[in-house]
Enzyme design. Structure first.
Site, PDB file in Angstrom:
ATOM      1  N   ASP A  30      11.222  -3.881   8.542  1.00 61.54           N
ATOM      2  CA  ASP A  30       9.877  -3.415   8.901  1.00 61.54           C
ATOM      3  C   ASP A  30      10.022  -2.351   9.979  1.00 61.54           C
ATOM      4  OD1 ASP A  30       7.208  -3.292  10.198  1.00 61.54           O
ATOM      5  OD2 ASP A  30       6.760  -5.004   8.912  1.00 61.54           O
ATOM      6  N   ILE A  31       9.292  -1.235   9.827  1.00 56.73           N
ATOM      7  CA  ILE A  31       9.429  -0.152  10.822  1.00 56.73           C
ATOM      8  C   ILE A  31       8.732  -0.480  12.144  1.00 56.73           C
ATOM      9  CG2 ILE A  31       9.979   2.011   9.609  1.00 56.73           C
ATOM     10  CD1 ILE A  31       6.884   2.410   9.389  1.00 56.73           C
ATOM     11  N   ASN A  85       0.306 -11.826   4.201  1.00 57.84           N
ATOM     12  CA  ASN A  85      -1.090 -11.502   4.487  1.00 57.84           C
ATOM     13  C   ASN A  85      -1.775 -11.074   3.199  1.00 57.84           C
ATOM     14  OD1 ASN A  85      -0.559 -11.887   7.254  1.00 57.84           O
ATOM     15  ND2 ASN A  85       0.130  -9.783   7.488  1.00 57.84           N
ATOM     16  N   GLN A  92      -3.762  -7.770   5.909  1.00 56.09           N
ATOM     17  CA  GLN A  92      -2.995  -7.005   4.904  1.00 56.09           C
ATOM     18  C   GLN A  92      -3.366  -5.531   4.990  1.00 56.09           C
ATOM     19  OE1 GLN A  92      -3.545  -8.145   0.747  1.00 56.09           O
ATOM     20  NE2 GLN A  92      -1.657  -7.114   0.137  1.00 56.09           N
ATOM     21  N   HIS A  98       4.116  -8.416  -0.120  1.00 59.37           N
ATOM     22  CA  HIS A  98       5.312  -8.397   0.728  1.00 59.37           C
ATOM     23  C   HIS A  98       5.353  -9.658   1.562  1.00 59.37           C
ATOM     24  CE1 HIS A  98       2.032  -6.256   2.736  1.00 59.37           C
ATOM     25  NE2 HIS A  98       2.509  -6.677   3.890  1.00 59.37           N
ATOM     26  N   PHE A  99       6.531 -10.234   1.648  1.00 56.91           N
ATOM     27  CA  PHE A  99       6.759 -11.406   2.488  1.00 56.91           C
ATOM     28  C   PHE A  99       7.458 -10.916   3.753  1.00 56.91           C
ATOM     29  CE2 PHE A  99       6.510 -15.524  -0.139  1.00 56.91           C
ATOM     30  CZ  PHE A  99       5.535 -15.003  -0.958  1.00 56.91           C
ATOM     31  N   HIS A 100       6.827 -11.154   4.896  1.00 60.41           N
ATOM     32  CA  HIS A 100       7.482 -10.861   6.168  1.00 60.41           C
ATOM     33  C   HIS A 100       8.420 -12.028   6.478  1.00 60.41           C
ATOM     34  CE1 HIS A 100       4.432  -7.838   7.767  1.00 60.41           C
ATOM     35  NE2 HIS A 100       3.694  -8.434   6.848  1.00 60.41           N
TER      36      HIS A 100
END
Ligand code: AMP
Ligand code: ZN
Length: 133
Positions: A30-31, A85, A92, A98-100
């Site tokens: 993740d950036i 989310n 979201q 996407h799964f964090h």
């Protein structure tokens, strides 16, 4: 072709720090990480929500999530959160599933939940709404 940033990362049109890739999924840093090693695992096909995904494809994707979680456990921390989310009220921003996976080292400010004790009336009401599910 679409304008989705995650689809562009999957197509390698936009650079990303890819940490894992297989037939069904890509995982990259993740950036804007909450902690070092905060990774996003995304399915290669564009779906907005897990409820949009065909069950078999979701199973394949979840196997990829598990693989990345194992990498986190082995290399970074056995403490981590997996967060998904769905919808703007839930936070979201990117409309591609996407799964964090967020490693926890102890200092992160995450999930300061405000809760209350469930009342019997609330429980009955919500069970009534959910019944038949
Ligand atoms: P969400 O709020 O669950 O939709 O999370 C979207 C996440 O995607 C955020 O944590 C962003 O920091 C992250 N993000 C957005 N664009 C990129 C990108 N190009 N590369 C990596 N992570 C990104
Ligand atoms: Zn997409």
């Amino acid at each position: 072709m679409n304008d989705c940033i995650f689809c562009k990362i999957i197509r390698k049109e936009v650079p990303a720090y890819i940490v894992y890739e297989d037939e069904h999924s890509v995982a990259f840093l993740d950036i804007n990480p909450i902690s070092l090693g905060h990774i996003l695992v995304v399915p290669k096909k564009h779906y907005e929500r897990i409820t949009d995904m065909p069950e078999d494809y979701l199973k394949e994707f979840m196997a990829s999530v598990q693989k990345v979680a194992k990498i986190i456990e082995t290399k970074l921390s056995r403490d981590y959160n997996i967060v998904v989310n769905h919808g703007s009220k839930a936070g979201q921003i990117i409309n591609h599933v996407h799964f964090h996976i967020i490693p926890r080292y102890g200092q992160e400010q995450l999930f300061i939940w405000t809760t209350h004790k469930l009342t019997e009336e609330e429980a009955e009401k919500i069970l009534d709404t959910l019944k038949g599910v």
